[in-house]
Design an enzyme around this catalytic site. Sequence first.
Site: not given
Ligand code: 5GP
Ligand code: MG
Length: 173
Positions: A41-42, A96-97, A100, A128, A149-150, A156
């Site tokens: 959703k992000g 993507e939002d 991470d 990040k 964490f934002v 969200d």
């Molecule tokens: P990854 O698979 O790259 O670890 O994570 C991606 C997902 O983790 C993002 O689409 C998001 O939903 C969540 N996420 C990672 N970091 C943050 C953050 O700082 N804040 C929030 N709200 N969600 C995050």
């Molecule tokens: Mg999320």
Amino acid sequence: MRLSDTPLITADTIRKRTAELAKRISRDYAGKELLVIIVLKGGAFFGADLIRRLDLEVTVDFLRAKSYGKTRSTGAVDFLLLPDQPITDRHVLVVEDILDTGLTAQAILAHLAAAGPASVAVCALLDKPARRQTPIKGDYVAITIDNHFVVGYGLDCEERMRHLPDIWIAEEK
Ligand code: 5GP
Ligand code: MG
């Protein structure tokens, strides 16, 4: 959970960086058709703002992925929604939002690659890099941040705060 006293990134900064990125993407894909796949959703908020600034032939589709066990390096990802647009021989941009660990993006790229696209690139509002567990790099990143964490502008905290226009640091209380 409480928010930082001031936003980490203001709506105005988001707008400017999104416009710059849209210009770069429009230049890089000039003369090509682009299939933009927004990751729900992000990514919906950034994605909607970004595509309206693209000076290209654009088709929009959506994907929803749920990732499990971020602490485990396996990073299993389930697809809750897949694009209905054909991927084969298309130029695909995944929006993507945030990048991470990179596990979600890695799983999405593997899934799309199996369908034989002409090209795939990753675009993210936030990056990040300090948290990365995979070799994934964003091809188009609007803003790189430190390890916070934002929330806000799509991001969200347990499904709340996605609607905030600015991006804030959420702190444990
Ligand atoms: P990854 O698979 O790259 O670890 O994570 C991606 C997902 O983790 C993002 O689409 C998001 O939903 C969540 N996420 C990672 N970091 C943050 C953050 O700082 N804040 C929030 N709200 N969600 C995050
Ligand atoms: Mg999320």
